[in-house]
Design an enzyme around this catalytic site. Structure first.
Site, PDB file in Angstrom:
ATOM      1  N   THR A 117       0.075   4.561  -1.523  1.00 33.08           N
ATOM      2  CA  THR A 117       1.436   4.042  -1.661  1.00 33.08           C
ATOM      3  C   THR A 117       1.602   2.762  -0.853  1.00 33.08           C
ATOM      4  OG1 THR A 117       2.309   5.250   0.262  1.00 33.08           O
ATOM      5  CG2 THR A 117       2.277   6.414  -1.862  1.00 33.08           C
ATOM      6  N   GLU A 173       2.019   3.618   2.782  1.00 32.79           N
ATOM      7  CA  GLU A 173       0.753   3.883   3.471  1.00 32.79           C
ATOM      8  C   GLU A 173       0.039   2.581   3.811  1.00 32.79           C
ATOM      9  OE1 GLU A 173      -1.313   7.897   1.992  1.00 32.79           O
ATOM     10  OE2 GLU A 173      -0.728   6.594   0.338  1.00 32.79           O
ATOM     11  N   GLU A 174       0.007   1.662   2.856  1.00 34.74           N
ATOM     12  CA  GLU A 174      -0.669   0.385   3.082  1.00 34.74           C
ATOM     13  C   GLU A 174      -0.051  -0.359   4.260  1.00 34.74           C
ATOM     14  OE1 GLU A 174      -2.118  -3.544   0.507  1.00 34.74           O
ATOM     15  OE2 GLU A 174      -0.747  -2.072  -0.398  1.00 34.74           O
ATOM     16  N   GLY A 175       1.286  -0.377   4.317  1.00 32.72           N
ATOM     17  CA  GLY A 175       1.955  -1.036   5.428  1.00 32.72           C
ATOM     18  C   GLY A 175       1.703  -0.341   6.750  1.00 32.72           C
ATOM     19  N   ARG A 233      -1.397   0.001  -8.720  1.00 35.82           N
ATOM     20  CA  ARG A 233      -0.012   0.476  -8.865  1.00 35.82           C
ATOM     21  C   ARG A 233       0.620  -0.130 -10.106  1.00 35.82           C
ATOM     22  NH1 ARG A 233       1.266  -1.412  -3.119  1.00 35.82           N
ATOM     23  NH2 ARG A 233      -0.225  -0.162  -1.955  1.00 35.82           N
TER      24      ARG A 233
END
Length: 508
Positions: free
Chosen positions: A170, A173-175, A135
Site C-alpha cells: 500500500t 506502507e511505502e511511506g 497499483r
C-alpha cells in the site's frame, strides 16, 4: 680421593633439576600462549541475509541486506550489501506477457545466490514489493495484475531462497518504510548503540520526515505531536525498544511520470490542436505522442475527449512561469473537511522537524546540482528557471550520457517538485532548508526496502552471538594459575642456583 666424586654427584643433581625446571617452564609458556591465542582468536561471524525487490513503476531493483544474527533490542542492525538493477522496465509493463516479468528477475537472483553463502540460502528471506505502477495496473485490470504477480512469485519460489511473498504494498506502507529507512540511516533510532561501526552516531534530537517521489506516486511521512485527525494517515511503530507515532499519506497519480501525463492531458483539453506548445519542455524540443498510450493510465483516462486525435505533436517553449501555472492546475486546494489539508482534501498536520527527500526528488535536484549544500528556495527557483530557458540543443549537447527521456523532462520535473513541495505540502522559504536531498546514506540507498527489511527482522528470532571456548572467569583463572606457576619455577631456579648467604651457612 672421595672429594671429586661428591662434586660430580652435586653437578649431576644440579643438571637434572635444571632440566626438569626447564621442561616445566617451557610447558608453562606453551600453555599460556596457546590459551591466550585460542581464547582471543577472531570469532566466526554469524551473519543473516535478506533480499527485497522493489518493483517500481519504471524499473525493479533487487537489494541484498545483511545483519548480525544477535540483533539489537529485537531489531536487526541491517546494512545494504549490494543492489542489482533488473534489466528492462517495471513489472507492470509486462501485463500482456506476464511470464517475461518473472524471467526479467533471474539475472539478479543469480547474482544474489553468488554473493550469499550457499549454507545461508535456505534461510535467507526473499520478498517482492510492487508499488504504484502495479497499483495503477490493478485499478486498470486486476486480473492482469494478478497474472504478473503470479509470474514473479513462481520465479522467486524457484530460487534457492526462502520465498516470503510477492504483493502490491500500500502507499501507506511505502511511506512508512521510507520513513524508517531515512531515520535508521541518519542514526536517529539507536544513539549510543554498541554497533557504532555499523551506524553513524547521531547528534540529532527526534526523527526526520521522509519525502518520496516515484514515477506514479509520492509519499510524505513525519512524526507529529498533534492528534492525527484522520486515522487512515496514522501509524504506530516500535523499533529498537522505542515507540513512534507518525503521519503518512501516499498520493497515487502524483509521481512525476503520471503528473506529466496529467499536465499534458490538461493542455490537450484546453488546446485540442494536433500540435501543442508545452512550456514545460525546453524550446526546440519535439515529441510525438500516441494519445491511446497517454490515456491508458487510470490517472488520466477520465480526461480523454471523444474527439481526441490519435497522435499529437508536442513542441517545447521553455517558460518557467507558464509551466508552473499549468502544473498548479493538477492540485485541488479548494476542498478540505479537516482543520488543515495538503491538497485533494487530504488531512496533513503542521510540518515538523527535518526532512529527507529521496528517489526522484534527489535525482532531479542532483542533476540541477542542488544537493551538495543548503540553498535558499529562491536560488532553487532561479536555477530551475535558468535550466528551462536553455534551448534543447544546448541541453542535449551538454549531457550526452543522460537518456533523452530523463533529460527532456528535467524542466518539468524541477518545476513539478517545487510546486509539490510548496503548493502541495506547504513548505515555504522559512522552512525550505529543513529539506535534505538524499541519494545514499552510509552506503545504503534511501528508499522503502531497507525499512521493510528492518521491520521483517522483528519477526526473525535473534541468535546468541558466537562465544569464545572459555568463559571470562575461567580464562582469567587459568591465566593467573599459569603465570603463578611460571613465577614459582623461576623463583625455584633462583633459590637453587643463586643461594643467598643465609642458605649457604655450613657449606664448606
Amino acid at each position: 680421593m672421595e672429594e671429586p666424586k661428591v662434586a660430580k654427584q652435586k653437578k649431576t643433581w644440579h643438571r637434572n633439576v635444571l632440566f626438569i625446571l626447564g621442561v616445566l617452564f617451557s610447558l608453562g609458556i606453551i600453555a599460556l600462549v596457546t590459551t591466550a591465542v585460542i581464547q582471543n582468536k577472531p570469532l566466526p561471524q554469524n551473519i543473516k541475509y535478506g533480499i527485497v525487490l522493489d518493483a517500481g513503476s519504471s524499473h525493479t531493483n533487487l537489494y541484498i541486506y545483511d545483519w548480525p544474527a544477535e540483533k539489537e533490542n529485537d531489531t536487526g542492525v541491517v546494512k545494504q550489501l549490494e543492489v542489482c538493477k533488473v534489466e528492462g522496465p517495471g513489472i507492470s509493463s509486462y501485463s500482456q506477457e506476464p511470464a517475461k516479468a518473472g524471467v526479467s528477475l533471474q539475472t539478479c537472483l543469480k547474482k544474489a545466490s553468488n554473493m550469499i553463502p550457499e549454507n545461508r540460502h535456505s534461510e535467507t528471506p526473499v520478498y517482492l514489493g510492487a508499488t504504484a505502477g502495479m497499483r495503477l495496473l490493478r485499478l486498470y485490470n486486476s486480473n492482469l495484475a494478478d497474472d504478473v504477480l503470479a509470474a514473479v512469485a513462481d520465479t522467486l519460489r524457484a530460487s534457492p531462497f526462502d520465498f516470503q511473498g510477492a504483493r502490491i504494498i500500500t502507499g501507506q506502507e511505502e511511506g512508512a518504510y521510507g520513513w524508517t529507512t531515512i531515520n535508521y540511516l541518519l542514526g536517529n533510532f539507536i544513539q549510543g548503540s554498541s554497533w557504532l561501526d555499523v551506524l553513524p552516531v547521531s547528534k540529532r534530537t527526534g526523527t526526520s520526515g521522509a519525502l518520496d517521489l516515484g514515477g506514479a506516486s509520492t509519499q510524505i511521512t513525519f512524526e507529529s505531536n498533534e492528534k492525527i485527525e484522520s486515522q487512515d494517515n496514522s501509524l504506530h511503530f516500535r523499533l529498537y525498544g522505542k515507540s513512534y507515532n507518525v503521519y503518512t499519506h501516499s498520493f497515487l497519480c502524483y509521481g512525476k511520470d503520471q503528473a506529466l501525463r496529467l499536465q499534458i492531458a490538461n493542455r490537450i483539453q484546453n488546446d485540442g490542436s494536433p500540435t501543442i506548445r508545452d512550456p514545460c519542455f525546453n524550446s526546440g524540443y519535439r515529441r510525438s505522442l500516441n494519445t491511446n498510450d497517454l490515456y491508458s493510465s487510470p490517472c488520466v483516462s477520465t480526461k480523454k475527449l471523444p474527439t481526441a486525435l490519435s497522435d499529437i505533436r508536442i513542441e517545447g517553449s521553455g517558460n518557467y512561469e507558464e509551466c508552473k501555472q499549468s502544473i498548479q492546475q493538477i492540485f485541488n486546494k479548494t476542498h478540505c473537511t479537516y482543520s488543515q489539508c495538503s491538497f485533494d482534501g487530504i488531512y496533513q498536520p503542521v510540518l515538523k522537524g527535518e526532512f529527507g527527500a529521496f528517489s526522484a526528488f534527489y535525482f532531479v535536484m542532483d542533476y540541477l546540482k542542488l544537493t551538495q549544500e543548503k540553498v535558499s528556495l529562491e536560488e532553487v527557483k532561479n536555477t530551475v528557471a535558468k535550466h528551462c530557458s536553455k534551448p534543447w540543443d544546448e541541453i542535449k549537447n551538454s549531457s550526452k550520457k543522460t537518456k533523452e527521456k530523463y533529460l527532456s523532462e528535467y524542466c518539468f520535473s524541477g518545476i513539478y517538485i517545487l510546486t509539490l513541495l510548496e503548493l502541495g505540502y506547504g513548505f515555504t522559504s522559512e522552512n525550505w532548508n529543513t529539506i535534505s536531498f538524499l541519494g545514499k546514506v552510509s552506503g545504503s540507498d534511501a528508499g522503502w526496502t531497507l525499512g521493510f527489511m528492518l521491520n521483517l527482522t522483528n519477526l526473525i528470532p535473534a541468535e546468541l552471538p558466537p562465544s569464545p571456548p572459555l568463559s571470562q572467569s575461567t580464562y582469567i583463572g587459568i591465566m593467573v594459575f599459569l603465570s603463578l606457576l611460571l613465577f614459582f619455577i623461576l623463583l625455584t631456579c633462583w633459590v637453587c642456583f643463586r643461594k643467598p648467604r643465609c642458605l649457604q651457612k655450613g657449606v664448606i
